[in-house]
Write an enzyme that holds these catalytic residues in place. Structure first.
Site, PDB file in Angstrom:
ATOM      1  N   TYR A  27     -15.465 -38.515  20.235  1.00 37.62           N
ATOM      2  CA  TYR A  27     -16.240 -37.649  19.341  1.00 37.62           C
ATOM      3  C   TYR A  27     -16.036 -38.007  17.867  1.00 37.62           C
ATOM      4  O   TYR A  27     -16.918 -37.787  17.049  1.00 37.62           O
ATOM      5  CB  TYR A  27     -15.851 -36.182  19.565  1.00 37.62           C
ATOM      6  CG  TYR A  27     -16.412 -35.626  20.850  1.00 37.62           C
ATOM      7  CD1 TYR A  27     -17.661 -35.028  20.881  1.00 37.62           C
ATOM      8  CD2 TYR A  27     -15.695 -35.714  22.045  1.00 37.62           C
ATOM      9  CE1 TYR A  27     -18.185 -34.516  22.055  1.00 37.62           C
ATOM     10  CE2 TYR A  27     -16.213 -35.220  23.226  1.00 37.62           C
ATOM     11  CZ  TYR A  27     -17.463 -34.618  23.228  1.00 37.62           C
ATOM     12  OH  TYR A  27     -17.981 -34.128  24.389  1.00 37.62           O
ATOM     13  N   ASP A  47     -12.263 -49.357  23.075  1.00 40.84           N
ATOM     14  CA  ASP A  47     -11.872 -48.202  23.889  1.00 40.84           C
ATOM     15  C   ASP A  47     -11.294 -48.726  25.200  1.00 40.84           C
ATOM     16  O   ASP A  47     -11.491 -49.881  25.572  1.00 40.84           O
ATOM     17  CB  ASP A  47     -13.047 -47.250  24.155  1.00 40.84           C
ATOM     18  CG  ASP A  47     -12.556 -45.827  24.427  1.00 40.84           C
ATOM     19  OD1 ASP A  47     -12.644 -44.986  23.509  1.00 40.84           O
ATOM     20  OD2 ASP A  47     -12.036 -45.566  25.536  1.00 40.84           O
ATOM     21  N   THR A 102      -5.032 -37.020  20.401  1.00 42.35           N
ATOM     22  CA  THR A 102      -3.628 -36.624  20.231  1.00 42.35           C
ATOM     23  C   THR A 102      -3.497 -35.189  20.755  1.00 42.35           C
ATOM     24  O   THR A 102      -3.428 -34.244  19.968  1.00 42.35           O
ATOM     25  CB  THR A 102      -3.226 -36.685  18.739  1.00 42.35           C
ATOM     26  OG1 THR A 102      -4.223 -35.976  17.976  1.00 42.35           O
ATOM     27  CG2 THR A 102      -3.108 -38.098  18.223  1.00 42.35           C
ATOM     28  N   ARG A 171     -12.642 -34.273   9.416  1.00 48.72           N
ATOM     29  CA  ARG A 171     -13.019 -32.860   9.275  1.00 48.72           C
ATOM     30  C   ARG A 171     -14.322 -32.533   9.982  1.00 48.72           C
ATOM     31  O   ARG A 171     -14.877 -31.461   9.760  1.00 48.72           O
ATOM     32  CB  ARG A 171     -13.192 -32.520   7.795  1.00 48.72           C
ATOM     33  CG  ARG A 171     -11.893 -32.284   7.080  1.00 48.72           C
ATOM     34  CD  ARG A 171     -12.165 -32.050   5.619  1.00 48.72           C
ATOM     35  NE  ARG A 171     -11.021 -31.453   4.959  1.00 48.72           N
ATOM     36  CZ  ARG A 171     -10.918 -31.323   3.646  1.00 48.72           C
ATOM     37  NH1 ARG A 171     -11.877 -31.765   2.855  1.00 48.72           N
ATOM     38  NH2 ARG A 171      -9.859 -30.769   3.121  1.00 48.72           N
ATOM     39  N   LYS A 222      -4.400 -31.135   6.486  1.00 55.99           N
ATOM     40  CA  LYS A 222      -5.315 -31.113   7.640  1.00 55.99           C
ATOM     41  C   LYS A 222      -4.954 -29.974   8.592  1.00 55.99           C
ATOM     42  O   LYS A 222      -5.817 -29.217   9.062  1.00 55.99           O
ATOM     43  CB  LYS A 222      -5.237 -32.468   8.363  1.00 55.99           C
ATOM     44  CG  LYS A 222      -5.783 -32.486   9.775  1.00 55.99           C
ATOM     45  CD  LYS A 222      -7.278 -32.354   9.791  1.00 55.99           C
ATOM     46  CE  LYS A 222      -7.801 -32.088  11.197  1.00 55.99           C
ATOM     47  NZ  LYS A 222      -9.196 -31.682  11.196  1.00 55.99           N
ATOM     48  N   ARG A 262     -14.188 -11.473  -2.488  1.00 57.27           N
ATOM     49  CA  ARG A 262     -13.042 -12.318  -2.119  1.00 57.27           C
ATOM     50  C   ARG A 262     -12.682 -12.182  -0.638  1.00 57.27           C
ATOM     51  O   ARG A 262     -11.576 -12.473  -0.227  1.00 57.27           O
ATOM     52  CB  ARG A 262     -11.833 -11.969  -3.005  1.00 57.27           C
ATOM     53  CG  ARG A 262     -12.024 -12.422  -4.450  1.00 57.27           C
ATOM     54  CD  ARG A 262     -10.908 -11.982  -5.372  1.00 57.27           C
ATOM     55  NE  ARG A 262     -10.820 -10.529  -5.502  1.00 57.27           N
ATOM     56  CZ  ARG A 262     -11.652  -9.777  -6.236  1.00 57.27           C
ATOM     57  NH1 ARG A 262     -12.631 -10.342  -6.892  1.00 57.27           N
ATOM     58  NH2 ARG A 262     -11.502  -8.469  -6.304  1.00 57.27           N
ATOM     59  N   CYS A 276      -9.427 -29.063  18.346  1.00 55.36           N
ATOM     60  CA  CYS A 276      -8.630 -28.906  17.115  1.00 55.36           C
ATOM     61  C   CYS A 276      -7.939 -27.551  16.971  1.00 55.36           C
ATOM     62  O   CYS A 276      -6.711 -27.486  16.914  1.00 55.36           O
ATOM     63  CB  CYS A 276      -9.532 -29.125  15.898  1.00 55.36           C
ATOM     64  SG  CYS A 276     -10.242 -30.772  15.844  1.00 55.36           S
TER      65      CYS A 276
END
Ligand SMILES: NC(=O)c1ccc[n+]([C@@H]2O[C@H](COP(=O)([O-])OP(=O)(O)OC[C@H]3O[C@@H](n4cnc5c(N)ncnc54)[C@H](O)[C@@H]3O)[C@@H](O)[C@H]2O)c1
Length: 446
Positions: A27, A47, A102, A171, A222, A262, A276
């Protein structure tokens, strides 16, 4: 600041004579490879999976991502992009971007085995003056304590003197990957100023904004971003459960609260999935002794609890509607971890479907984007899924589910139909008017 050797690499970046290898064509790796090829570089993706290599070489994207198929096809046919199983491509290149997975291991500790295996093979083929960029998500300290010593030991060379090394975290959000890659500001952290500068020049060829820092700070930044989002979603989920008890609608509460200049509360849902958010908080904290209680692991627990909450709501709805759980049919809409993607990794649909099946409920799953059904019977169409169903359980906010024709659906379902809307995409008034028992997450039940 740059010496003659590093100036030469920057020149290769500017005139596009630099050859690039991307290790891992998933991805992250595929959009990376396709966008750099489109920027004019010769790119080879490596790959370990033959089917992925074949797909790319045929000009086809093995993953569903808007615009990616066209970009791969165009650049493969233009001769700028190809794929291979062989690491020998590295010996013919000047730059390597690593984007292997990972994951967490079963003890929720970082599993860096894919990264370390890739590094061993890269090390064997590494030449002087190459730039190595890691873009896989990694725990703090990995670049300086694992990646750098491994490459130095394998090559006998010194990082920042003989080759360059940087961490450039990714990101992108699946479903918007190409746009995110180009438009999200990109953190570039080298192990020294030359590494930072070279990696920065490389990524500036594709990304609109590049922010320079050092590798260790980029690693923590990150993880801090995704942990912030996980905590914010946990807050929205907690709020949803509170609102159910208080008989107010969490969506209206969040809408009103977010008019405060805020405040930015995220949306509640059936849990947090994907490659993630459920992982990165563990990466951030795994080397630190955290005080108890701590907000990061508490948020994880709240988000991990949400599938249970959805199951409890489903069982309560079946019971209150007089359905027999031994014979009731549940139509699960959506197995991907979020809307408009084909990715089922760590999707909350998995524990929910597993528990429904364990309870003996007939569970059918339909997802127009994602192949996975997590052991449920897989429906090929929405109609197949809802036919004679007692309950629709919406777990993913795909656009196909946002405008369901409830009046037609009602006719196919069993009497006293139920909707459990864990994504809050159904119009409650319409559903109720048509005779559904509507249970929205964060809304008092009927
Ligand atoms: N998917 C996302 O949206 C996203 C976003 C930001 C960061 N990340 C991070 O990026 C990294 C990659 O994620 P992904 O979603 O692309 O994973 P993925 O599983 O889709 O892709 C990884 C690819 O690497 C290949 N691979 C594994 N070992 C290899 C080796 N030794 N040599 C060559 N190829 C190898 C795998 O076969 C696979 O195709 C992860 O660290 C992830 O946390 C992902």
């Amino acid at each position: 600041m740059l010496d003659a050797k590093s100036e030469k690499i920057v020149k290769g970046i500017c005139d596009r004579s630099l050859c690039l290898v991307v290790v891992g064509s998933g991805y992250v790796g595929l959009p990376t490879a396709a966008l750099f090829a489109d920027a004019g570089f010769q790119v080879v993706v490596i790959d370990v999976k033959q089917d992925l290599v074949n797909a790319v070489n045929n000009g086809v994207s093995p993953i569903k991502e808007p615009g990616l198929n066209e970009l791969i096809s165009y650049n493969v046919h233009a001769g700028r992009l190809k794929a291979t199983l062989s690491y020998e491509a590295i010996a013919r290149s000047d730059a390597v971007i690593i984007s292997v997975q990972t994951p967490l291991n079963k003890n929720r500790k970082p599993n860096l085995s894919y990264l370390m295996n890739a590094l061993k093979k890269i090390g064997k083929n590494l030449k002087k003056n190459m730039i190595i960029v890691v873009s896989s998500t990694i725990p703090p300290g990995t670049i300086n304590e694992r990646v750098k010593p491994t490459l130095e030991a394998l090559t006998g060379m010194k990082a920042e003197a003989d080759f360059y090394l940087a961490y450039v975290p990714e990101r992108i959000a699946p479903g918007n990957a190409l746009k995110d890659f180009v438009e999200s500001p990109r953190l570039v952290g080298g192990i020294g100023p030359k590494s930072t500068k070279i990696a920065s020049e490389l990524f500036k060829t594709v990304c609109k904004t590049v922010i320079e820092t050092d590798a260790s700070t980029a690693e923590v930044a990150k993880l801090a971003e995704n942990t912030y989002r996980d905590i914010n979603i946990a807050y929205a989920n907690q709020l949803a459960i509170i609102c159910e008890k208080l008989n107010v609608d969490v969506m209206e509460v969040i809408r009103l609260a977010n008019t405060h200049p805020r405040v930015n509360i995220h949306l509640p849902g059936p849990g947090v999935g994907g490659p993630c958010l459920p992982k990165d908080p563990y990466f951030l904290t795994h080397m630190s002794k955290l005080p108890r209680p701590n907000i990061i692991m508490t948020a994880r627990k709240i988000n991990d609890y949400m599938p249970n909450h959805i199951i409890k709501t489903t069982l309560k709805a079946l019971e209150k509607t007089g359905k027999n759980i031994k014979t009731a049919k549940i139509a699960v809409l959506g197995t991907a971890y979020k809307g408009n993607v084909d990715d089922p990794r760590l999707s909350p649909a998995q524990p929910i479907i597993k528990t429904l099946l364990n309870l003996g409920l007939k569970t059918v799953a339909y997802d127009p984007k994602c192949e996975e059904s997590f052991g449920a019977e897989k429906a090929e169409s929405l109609n197949d899924a809802i036919k004679k169903a007692d309950c629709i359980l919406i777990l993913t906010d795909h656009k196909e589910f946002e405008h369901l024709k409830l009046s037609e659906i009602r006719q196919y379902m069993n009497p006293n139909p139920i909707i459990i809307d864990a994504r809050r995409i159904i119009d409650k008034e319409e559903a109720t008017r048509l005779g559904f028992k509507y249970y929205g997450l964060g809304k008092h039940s009927p």
